[in-house]
Design a protein around this motif. Sequence first.
Motif, PDB file in Angstrom:
ATOM      1  N   PRO A 141       0.776  -1.095  -0.018  1.00 33.42           N
ATOM      2  CA  PRO A 141       0.070   0.007   0.065  1.00 33.42           C
ATOM      3  C   PRO A 141       0.746   1.449   0.101  1.00 33.42           C
ATOM      4  O   PRO A 141       0.570   2.272  -0.556  1.00 33.42           O
ATOM      5  CB  PRO A 141      -0.790  -0.158   1.392  1.00 33.42           C
ATOM      6  CG  PRO A 141      -0.624  -1.443   1.413  1.00 33.42           C
ATOM      7  CD  PRO A 141       0.131  -2.222   1.063  1.00 33.42           C
ATOM      8  N   SER A 142       2.078   1.158   0.701  1.00 32.26           N
ATOM      9  CA  SER A 142       2.912   2.596   0.770  1.00 32.26           C
ATOM     10  C   SER A 142       3.678   2.652  -0.591  1.00 32.26           C
ATOM     11  O   SER A 142       4.366   1.410  -0.693  1.00 32.26           O
ATOM     12  CB  SER A 142       3.641   2.400   2.012  1.00 32.26           C
ATOM     13  OG  SER A 142       4.495   3.473   1.762  1.00 32.26           O
ATOM     14  N   GLU A 143       3.980   3.542  -1.121  1.00 35.60           N
ATOM     15  CA  GLU A 143       4.664   3.724  -2.464  1.00 35.60           C
ATOM     16  C   GLU A 143       6.378   3.784  -2.024  1.00 35.60           C
ATOM     17  O   GLU A 143       6.987   3.239  -2.664  1.00 35.60           O
ATOM     18  CB  GLU A 143       4.415   5.095  -3.076  1.00 35.60           C
ATOM     19  CG  GLU A 143       3.229   5.241  -4.007  1.00 35.60           C
ATOM     20  CD  GLU A 143       2.887   6.100  -5.027  1.00 35.60           C
ATOM     21  OE1 GLU A 143       4.074   7.203  -4.811  1.00 35.60           O
ATOM     22  OE2 GLU A 143       2.260   5.908  -5.888  1.00 35.60           O
ATOM     23  N   THR A 144       6.326   3.897  -0.731  1.00 31.47           N
ATOM     24  CA  THR A 144       8.006   3.815  -0.296  1.00 31.47           C
ATOM     25  C   THR A 144       8.360   2.660  -0.321  1.00 31.47           C
ATOM     26  O   THR A 144       9.661   2.265   0.094  1.00 31.47           O
ATOM     27  CB  THR A 144       7.957   4.709   1.182  1.00 31.47           C
ATOM     28  OG1 THR A 144       7.074   4.030   2.052  1.00 31.47           O
ATOM     29  CG2 THR A 144       7.753   6.227   0.854  1.00 31.47           C
ATOM     30  N   ASP A 145       7.354   1.430  -0.574  1.00 29.55           N
ATOM     31  CA  ASP A 145       7.934   0.100  -0.724  1.00 29.55           C
ATOM     32  C   ASP A 145       8.271  -0.194  -2.122  1.00 29.55           C
ATOM     33  O   ASP A 145       9.059  -1.106  -2.081  1.00 29.55           O
ATOM     34  CB  ASP A 145       6.686  -0.688  -0.266  1.00 29.55           C
ATOM     35  CG  ASP A 145       6.521  -0.963   1.259  1.00 29.55           C
ATOM     36  OD1 ASP A 145       7.052  -0.185   1.798  1.00 29.55           O
ATOM     37  OD2 ASP A 145       5.593  -1.569   1.581  1.00 29.55           O
ATOM     38  N   TRP A 146       8.070   0.515  -2.819  1.00 33.75           N
ATOM     39  CA  TRP A 146       8.241   0.028  -4.266  1.00 33.75           C
ATOM     40  C   TRP A 146       8.344   1.114  -5.293  1.00 33.75           C
ATOM     41  O   TRP A 146       9.207   0.603  -6.687  1.00 33.75           O
ATOM     42  CB  TRP A 146       7.153  -0.958  -4.766  1.00 33.75           C
ATOM     43  CG  TRP A 146       5.700  -0.132  -4.882  1.00 33.75           C
ATOM     44  CD1 TRP A 146       4.766  -0.246  -3.687  1.00 33.75           C
ATOM     45  CD2 TRP A 146       5.065   0.545  -5.820  1.00 33.75           C
ATOM     46  NE1 TRP A 146       3.640   0.703  -3.979  1.00 33.75           N
ATOM     47  CE2 TRP A 146       3.876   0.980  -5.484  1.00 33.75           C
ATOM     48  CE3 TRP A 146       5.454   0.698  -7.179  1.00 33.75           C
ATOM     49  CZ2 TRP A 146       3.141   1.746  -6.368  1.00 33.75           C
ATOM     50  CZ3 TRP A 146       4.670   1.495  -8.035  1.00 33.75           C
ATOM     51  CH2 TRP A 146       3.480   2.036  -7.632  1.00 33.75           C
ATOM     52  N   CYS A 147       7.877   2.075  -5.375  1.00 33.54           N
ATOM     53  CA  CYS A 147       7.676   3.176  -6.433  1.00 33.54           C
ATOM     54  C   CYS A 147       9.073   4.119  -6.458  1.00 33.54           C
ATOM     55  O   CYS A 147       9.340   4.382  -5.558  1.00 33.54           O
ATOM     56  CB  CYS A 147       6.476   4.046  -6.338  1.00 33.54           C
ATOM     57  SG  CYS A 147       6.212   5.257  -7.639  1.00 33.54           S
ATOM     58  N   GLY A 148       9.690   3.912  -7.917  1.00 39.67           N
ATOM     59  CA  GLY A 148      10.576   4.565  -8.201  1.00 39.67           C
ATOM     60  C   GLY A 148      10.440   5.996  -8.619  1.00 39.67           C
ATOM     61  O   GLY A 148      11.502   6.651  -9.042  1.00 39.67           O
ATOM     62  N   GLY A 149       9.376   6.441  -8.758  1.00 42.36           N
ATOM     63  CA  GLY A 149       8.720   7.599  -9.367  1.00 42.36           C
ATOM     64  C   GLY A 149       8.027   7.413 -10.603  1.00 42.36           C
ATOM     65  O   GLY A 149       7.850   6.372 -10.934  1.00 42.36           O
ATOM     66  N   GLU A 150       7.722   8.646 -11.335  1.00 47.02           N
ATOM     67  CA  GLU A 150       7.054   8.269 -12.571  1.00 47.02           C
ATOM     68  C   GLU A 150       7.695   7.567 -13.637  1.00 47.02           C
ATOM     69  O   GLU A 150       6.996   6.683 -14.336  1.00 47.02           O
ATOM     70  CB  GLU A 150       6.789   9.830 -13.180  1.00 47.02           C
ATOM     71  CG  GLU A 150       5.566  10.707 -12.299  1.00 47.02           C
ATOM     72  CD  GLU A 150       4.438  10.099 -12.126  1.00 47.02           C
ATOM     73  OE1 GLU A 150       3.644   9.257 -13.154  1.00 47.02           O
ATOM     74  OE2 GLU A 150       3.862  10.135 -11.173  1.00 47.02           O
ATOM     75  N   SER A 151       9.034   7.700 -13.823  1.00 45.82           N
ATOM     76  CA  SER A 151       9.951   6.795 -14.661  1.00 45.82           C
ATOM     77  C   SER A 151      10.424   5.826 -14.146  1.00 45.82           C
ATOM     78  O   SER A 151      10.711   4.850 -14.774  1.00 45.82           O
ATOM     79  CB  SER A 151      10.749   7.889 -15.432  1.00 45.82           C
ATOM     80  OG  SER A 151      11.944   8.070 -14.363  1.00 45.82           O
ATOM     81  N   GLY A 152      10.522   5.613 -12.769  1.00 46.18           N
ATOM     82  CA  GLY A 152      11.169   4.584 -11.981  1.00 46.18           C
ATOM     83  C   GLY A 152      12.870   5.029 -11.780  1.00 46.18           C
ATOM     84  O   GLY A 152      13.325   4.054 -10.803  1.00 46.18           O
ATOM     85  N   TYR A 153      13.021   6.111 -12.423  1.00 48.90           N
ATOM     86  CA  TYR A 153      14.492   6.190 -12.310  1.00 48.90           C
ATOM     87  C   TYR A 153      14.948   7.437 -11.272  1.00 48.90           C
ATOM     88  O   TYR A 153      15.976   7.608 -10.724  1.00 48.90           O
ATOM     89  CB  TYR A 153      15.187   6.876 -13.380  1.00 48.90           C
ATOM     90  CG  TYR A 153      15.237   5.789 -14.661  1.00 48.90           C
ATOM     91  CD1 TYR A 153      16.335   4.880 -14.689  1.00 48.90           C
ATOM     92  CD2 TYR A 153      14.385   5.885 -15.515  1.00 48.90           C
ATOM     93  CE1 TYR A 153      16.322   3.986 -15.832  1.00 48.90           C
ATOM     94  CE2 TYR A 153      14.477   4.933 -16.517  1.00 48.90           C
ATOM     95  CZ  TYR A 153      15.590   3.801 -16.788  1.00 48.90           C
ATOM     96  OH  TYR A 153      15.329   3.150 -17.689  1.00 48.90           O
ATOM     97  N   GLU A 154      13.784   7.994 -10.876  1.00 53.16           N
ATOM     98  CA  GLU A 154      13.866   9.402  -9.814  1.00 53.16           C
ATOM     99  C   GLU A 154      14.547   8.986  -8.283  1.00 53.16           C
ATOM    100  O   GLU A 154      15.396   9.707  -7.904  1.00 53.16           O
ATOM    101  CB  GLU A 154      12.561   9.874  -9.553  1.00 53.16           C
ATOM    102  CG  GLU A 154      12.031  10.524 -10.573  1.00 53.16           C
ATOM    103  CD  GLU A 154      11.131   9.710 -11.823  1.00 53.16           C
ATOM    104  OE1 GLU A 154      10.390  10.486 -12.456  1.00 53.16           O
ATOM    105  OE2 GLU A 154      11.219   8.565 -11.850  1.00 53.16           O
ATOM    106  N   PHE A 155      14.207   7.711  -7.776  1.00 52.68           N
ATOM    107  CA  PHE A 155      14.572   7.600  -6.602  1.00 52.68           C
ATOM    108  C   PHE A 155      16.157   7.075  -6.671  1.00 52.68           C
ATOM    109  O   PHE A 155      16.921   7.593  -5.855  1.00 52.68           O
ATOM    110  CB  PHE A 155      14.014   5.985  -5.906  1.00 52.68           C
ATOM    111  CG  PHE A 155      14.562   5.558  -4.769  1.00 52.68           C
ATOM    112  CD1 PHE A 155      14.227   6.192  -3.533  1.00 52.68           C
ATOM    113  CD2 PHE A 155      15.609   4.618  -4.791  1.00 52.68           C
ATOM    114  CE1 PHE A 155      14.855   5.712  -2.290  1.00 52.68           C
ATOM    115  CE2 PHE A 155      16.092   4.486  -3.532  1.00 52.68           C
ATOM    116  CZ  PHE A 155      15.677   5.160  -2.005  1.00 52.68           C
TER     117      PHE A 155
END
Length: 228
Positions: free
Chosen positions: A143-157
Motif C-alpha cells: 500500500p505504501s509507495e515507499t515500498d516499491w515506487c521509483g517515481g513516474e519513470s522509475g529512475y527518480e529514486f
Amino acid sequence: MGLARKVLNRGLRRNAMLTALLFGVRLQGSERIHWDMTTLVLQRALRLRLRSGMRVAEIGTGPYALLARIARRLCTCTVDAGDINPTYVQSASQEVAGTASSVSVIESDLFAAFTGQYDLVFSNTLYIPRADGRSREIDRMHPSETDWCGGESGYEFIERLLADARPRLRPQGLLLLGFNAAYLDEQEVRRRCDVFGYEVDMCTRMPLNPSCVLHLTAQQSQQGQNPR
C-alpha cells in the motif's frame, strides 16, 4: 496478477524457513514479504565486497533488516540500516535486538539522519515506475509507495540516491546499487551513474534472475568530498 506470482508473493517470500535456507537469517515476523529477486543478487554482491572492519550503510532496510543482518553475518562490520517508514524501523529494530548487536536501525529519508562516511553503501532501490506498479497491482500488495515506487519513470529514486550517496562514501568507498532490469533499462541506469560522478567497477548477476547490482566507485575527480 497471475496465480504463480500470487503464490510466490504471498507464500514463498514470506516463508521463514525458506528465508533462513536462502540467507542464513531467521526472521521473527512473516506479515510482510521478506525478500525479492534483487535481494538474492545483493547477497552475492555483499559476499564479494564486504571486509571485516568496514563501516556499512543500507538505504531501505525494510521491516526485517534482512540484508543488514546478512552483512553483519558475513563479516565483522558495523551497519547503519535506514528506512523512511517508521513502522518498518520499529519492526526491524525488534528483529535485530539481541541477534545483531552491530546493526543500528535508523528512521531516515535516504541519508538525512546518517552521520559520517562509509566504506560501503548498499540499497535494494525503489525502481518500479508508478504506472507500471499500478497496472501490475503492486500497489495493492504494498500500500505504501515507499515500498516499491521509483517515481513516474522509475529512475527518480535512483537519481536521489546517487546524488546523496557520493559525499557519504569514504575515499575508495563503494556503492552497491541493486535494481530489477525487468523494470528499468540497465544502460539508462549506467548513464545516470556516470552523470552523477560514478564509475561502474563491476556488475553482479545470477542466472535466470532479471535483477543486477552495479558496483560503483566515485570518479577520481569526485572523491574526497565531505558530507553535507
